[in-house]
Design a protein around this motif. Structure first.
Motif, PDB file in Angstrom:
ATOM      1  N   GLY A 262     -15.004  -0.588   0.328  1.00  0.00           N
ATOM      2  CA  GLY A 262     -15.358   0.435   0.981  1.00  0.00           C
ATOM      3  C   GLY A 262     -15.042   1.870   0.192  1.00  0.00           C
ATOM      4  O   GLY A 262     -15.149   2.962   0.711  1.00  0.00           O
ATOM      5  N   PHE A 263     -14.013   1.929  -0.782  1.00  0.00           N
ATOM      6  CA  PHE A 263     -13.544   2.924  -1.475  1.00  0.00           C
ATOM      7  C   PHE A 263     -14.363   2.958  -2.954  1.00  0.00           C
ATOM      8  O   PHE A 263     -14.555   1.784  -3.504  1.00  0.00           O
ATOM      9  N   GLY A 264     -14.757   4.190  -3.229  1.00  0.00           N
ATOM     10  CA  GLY A 264     -15.379   4.119  -4.605  1.00  0.00           C
ATOM     11  C   GLY A 264     -16.737   3.614  -4.633  1.00  0.00           C
ATOM     12  O   GLY A 264     -17.549   3.763  -3.548  1.00  0.00           O
ATOM     13  N   ASP A 265     -17.080   3.119  -5.319  1.00  0.00           N
ATOM     14  CA  ASP A 265     -18.452   2.005  -5.662  1.00  0.00           C
ATOM     15  C   ASP A 265     -18.291   0.613  -4.974  1.00  0.00           C
ATOM     16  O   ASP A 265     -19.481   0.042  -5.039  1.00  0.00           O
ATOM     17  N   ASN A 266     -17.244   0.430  -4.514  1.00  0.00           N
ATOM     18  CA  ASN A 266     -17.210  -0.942  -3.824  1.00  0.00           C
ATOM     19  C   ASN A 266     -17.719  -1.226  -2.402  1.00  0.00           C
ATOM     20  O   ASN A 266     -17.779  -0.085  -1.828  1.00  0.00           O
TER      21      ASN A 266
ATOM     22  N   ASN B 105      -4.970   4.587  -0.527  1.00  0.00           N
ATOM     23  CA  ASN B 105      -6.173   4.644  -0.046  1.00  0.00           C
ATOM     24  C   ASN B 105      -6.674   5.832  -0.190  1.00  0.00           C
ATOM     25  O   ASN B 105      -7.779   6.360   0.309  1.00  0.00           O
ATOM     26  N   ALA B 106      -6.371   6.591  -1.197  1.00  0.00           N
ATOM     27  CA  ALA B 106      -6.978   7.878  -1.761  1.00  0.00           C
ATOM     28  C   ALA B 106      -7.063   7.875  -3.191  1.00  0.00           C
ATOM     29  O   ALA B 106      -6.736   6.875  -3.799  1.00  0.00           O
ATOM     30  N   GLY B 107      -7.676   8.889  -3.781  1.00  0.00           N
ATOM     31  CA  GLY B 107      -8.081   8.787  -5.232  1.00  0.00           C
ATOM     32  C   GLY B 107      -9.280   8.005  -5.447  1.00  0.00           C
ATOM     33  O   GLY B 107      -9.903   7.533  -4.456  1.00  0.00           O
ATOM     34  N   ASN B 108      -9.231   7.426  -6.535  1.00  0.00           N
ATOM     35  CA  ASN B 108     -10.346   6.477  -6.907  1.00  0.00           C
ATOM     36  C   ASN B 108      -9.710   5.510  -8.098  1.00  0.00           C
ATOM     37  O   ASN B 108      -8.608   5.658  -8.309  1.00  0.00           O
ATOM     38  N   ILE B 109     -10.584   4.544  -8.374  1.00  0.00           N
ATOM     39  CA  ILE B 109     -10.065   3.517  -9.127  1.00  0.00           C
ATOM     40  C   ILE B 109      -9.430   4.150 -10.653  1.00  0.00           C
ATOM     41  O   ILE B 109      -8.507   3.647 -11.074  1.00  0.00           O
ATOM     42  N   ARG B 110     -10.157   5.125 -11.162  1.00  0.00           N
ATOM     43  CA  ARG B 110      -9.634   5.593 -12.561  1.00  0.00           C
ATOM     44  C   ARG B 110      -8.184   6.484 -12.069  1.00  0.00           C
ATOM     45  O   ARG B 110      -7.467   6.332 -12.931  1.00  0.00           O
ATOM     46  N   SER B 111      -8.226   7.175 -10.973  1.00  0.00           N
ATOM     47  CA  SER B 111      -6.921   7.941 -10.789  1.00  0.00           C
ATOM     48  C   SER B 111      -5.831   6.931 -10.490  1.00  0.00           C
ATOM     49  O   SER B 111      -4.644   7.181 -10.911  1.00  0.00           O
ATOM     50  N   GLU B 112      -6.320   6.065  -9.848  1.00  0.00           N
ATOM     51  CA  GLU B 112      -5.042   4.850  -9.497  1.00  0.00           C
ATOM     52  C   GLU B 112      -4.739   4.071 -10.555  1.00  0.00           C
ATOM     53  O   GLU B 112      -3.461   3.675 -10.782  1.00  0.00           O
TER      54      GLU B 112
ATOM     55  N   VAL C 255      -5.016  -3.605 -12.052  1.00  0.00           N
ATOM     56  CA  VAL C 255      -5.302  -2.550 -11.208  1.00  0.00           C
ATOM     57  C   VAL C 255      -6.358  -2.942  -9.943  1.00  0.00           C
ATOM     58  O   VAL C 255      -7.441  -2.918 -10.482  1.00  0.00           O
ATOM     59  N   ALA C 256      -5.987  -3.251  -8.875  1.00  0.00           N
ATOM     60  CA  ALA C 256      -7.031  -3.380  -7.972  1.00  0.00           C
ATOM     61  C   ALA C 256      -7.757  -2.308  -7.281  1.00  0.00           C
ATOM     62  O   ALA C 256      -7.257  -0.880  -7.354  1.00  0.00           O
ATOM     63  N   SER C 257      -8.834  -2.453  -6.618  1.00  0.00           N
ATOM     64  CA  SER C 257      -9.314  -1.400  -5.810  1.00  0.00           C
ATOM     65  C   SER C 257     -10.063  -2.086  -4.456  1.00  0.00           C
ATOM     66  O   SER C 257     -10.402  -3.233  -4.383  1.00  0.00           O
ATOM     67  N   TRP C 258     -10.299  -1.142  -3.430  1.00  0.00           N
ATOM     68  CA  TRP C 258     -10.437  -1.591  -1.859  1.00  0.00           C
ATOM     69  C   TRP C 258     -11.884  -1.425  -1.830  1.00  0.00           C
ATOM     70  O   TRP C 258     -12.798  -0.629  -2.071  1.00  0.00           O
TER      71      TRP C 258
ATOM     72  N   GLU D 228      -8.007  -3.897   7.783  1.00  0.00           N
ATOM     73  CA  GLU D 228      -6.861  -4.769   7.598  1.00  0.00           C
ATOM     74  C   GLU D 228      -7.001  -5.912   6.954  1.00  0.00           C
ATOM     75  O   GLU D 228      -6.500  -6.370   5.877  1.00  0.00           O
ATOM     76  N   VAL D 229      -7.964  -6.858   7.834  1.00  0.00           N
ATOM     77  CA  VAL D 229      -8.127  -7.872   7.201  1.00  0.00           C
ATOM     78  C   VAL D 229      -9.046  -8.011   5.853  1.00  0.00           C
ATOM     79  O   VAL D 229      -8.890  -8.835   5.116  1.00  0.00           O
ATOM     80  N   GLY D 230      -9.985  -6.913   5.791  1.00  0.00           N
ATOM     81  CA  GLY D 230     -10.847  -6.926   4.561  1.00  0.00           C
ATOM     82  C   GLY D 230      -9.700  -6.769   3.455  1.00  0.00           C
ATOM     83  O   GLY D 230      -9.722  -7.077   2.456  1.00  0.00           O
ATOM     84  N   LEU D 231      -8.766  -5.621   3.633  1.00  0.00           N
ATOM     85  CA  LEU D 231      -7.577  -5.306   2.386  1.00  0.00           C
ATOM     86  C   LEU D 231      -7.148  -6.562   2.093  1.00  0.00           C
ATOM     87  O   LEU D 231      -6.563  -6.759   0.693  1.00  0.00           O
ATOM     88  N   PHE D 232      -6.725  -7.267   3.210  1.00  0.00           N
ATOM     89  CA  PHE D 232      -5.789  -8.550   2.744  1.00  0.00           C
ATOM     90  C   PHE D 232      -6.759  -9.496   1.966  1.00  0.00           C
ATOM     91  O   PHE D 232      -6.128 -10.079   0.974  1.00  0.00           O
ATOM     92  N   ALA D 233      -7.849  -9.587   2.372  1.00  0.00           N
ATOM     93  CA  ALA D 233      -8.711 -10.252   1.378  1.00  0.00           C
ATOM     94  C   ALA D 233      -8.811  -9.985   0.325  1.00  0.00           C
ATOM     95  O   ALA D 233      -8.860 -10.814  -0.776  1.00  0.00           O
ATOM     96  N   ASP D 234      -9.057  -8.688  -0.219  1.00  0.00           N
ATOM     97  CA  ASP D 234      -9.090  -8.101  -1.324  1.00  0.00           C
ATOM     98  C   ASP D 234      -7.906  -8.277  -2.369  1.00  0.00           C
ATOM     99  O   ASP D 234      -8.112  -8.666  -3.314  1.00  0.00           O
ATOM    100  N   GLY D 235      -6.791  -8.270  -1.699  1.00  0.00           N
ATOM    101  CA  GLY D 235      -5.535  -8.202  -2.234  1.00  0.00           C
ATOM    102  C   GLY D 235      -5.311  -9.875  -2.876  1.00  0.00           C
ATOM    103  O   GLY D 235      -4.969  -9.845  -4.079  1.00  0.00           O
TER     104      GLY D 235
END
Length: 225
Positions: free
Chosen positions: A72-76, A44-51, A67-70, A82-89
């Motif tokens: 509430g992070f970056g431009d998302n 949950n650190a960095g951004n989509i490009r660095s990851e 490569v996923a992104s979450w 927890e529930v949200g990140l699990f849905a993203d995954g």
């Protein structure tokens, strides 16, 4: 879809939609032939490009990479939880399977992304392997720096790992300054014999994934047996 992801050279921007409608950005490279796709769940650190730059070495030797992104992070859009990140995954795994339906899938989760990988794997039978880097036992056991607003959520990896049926490989640096090495040992014990612990002498929490290509070859071979 969410804004175009600033993907590094060699990866193309894609989108994914979570079950609650949140639209997300990611980066993609198709596999060569029937090589596996590595679905990379970042921290949950960095951004989509660095990851994506961190994960790009995993696409060596013809492997595909998503490569996923979450939220509430970056431009998302959205708020991380927890529930949200699990849905993203789940959304990004489905997108990888849609794009390369014949390719075996390896979930690779880094740090917080390891919790998403383990939770996703407990609900998905058709995986070649689950690989984690710098996985913790649960979020409350860590300092607030890594939690970054997610401390209200548990991300209980000890419970999740016991329900995963795919082969699990826990990669952890002994000098990890964020998640102590004993977290990996506790996760291995909780897996009921399902997990293999791969100890790396040096590298810290953000290990150079370019050093893991040989280990990934071994993981693929062992998981395919």
């Amino acid at each position: 879809m969410a804004g175009v992801a600033p993907c590094p050279d060699g990866l193309e921007p894609i989108g994914a939609r979570a079950s609650d409608g949140v639209e997300l950005s990611g980066c993609w490279r198709a596999p060569a032939g029937r090589r596996p796709v590595i679905v990379f769940f970042p921290g949950n650190a960095g951004n989509i490009r660095s990851e994506a730059e961190m994960a790009l070495p995993l696409a060596d030797r013809g492997r595909g990479l998503l490569v996923a992104s979450w939220r509430g992070f970056g431009d998302n859009p959205g708020q991380p939880s927890e529930v949200g990140l699990f849905a993203d995954g789940a959304a990004f795994l489905a997108e990888a399977q849609r794009r390369s339906p014949e390719a075996p899938v390896v979930l690779f989760g880094y740090s917080t992304g390891a919790a998403v990988a383990l939770n996703t794997a407990r609900r998905e039978e058709a995986l070649l392997a689950v690989v984690t880097l710098g996985a913790f036992t649960d979020m409350p056991s860590l300092a607030p720096g890594l939690a970054r607003g997610l401390m209200r959520d548990r991300f209980d990896n000890l419970s999740a790992i016991a329900e995963v049926h795919a082969p699990i490989f826990l990669i952890h640096a002994r000098d990890d300054e964020v998640v102590p090495f004993d977290h990996a040992e506790a996760l291995k014990a909780a897996s009921g014999g399902q997990a293999t612990l791969i100890a790396v002498t040096r590298g810290g929490h953000r290990l150079d994934l370019g050093t893991l290509t040989t280990a990934l070859d071994r993981i693929e071979a062992e998981a395919a047996r």
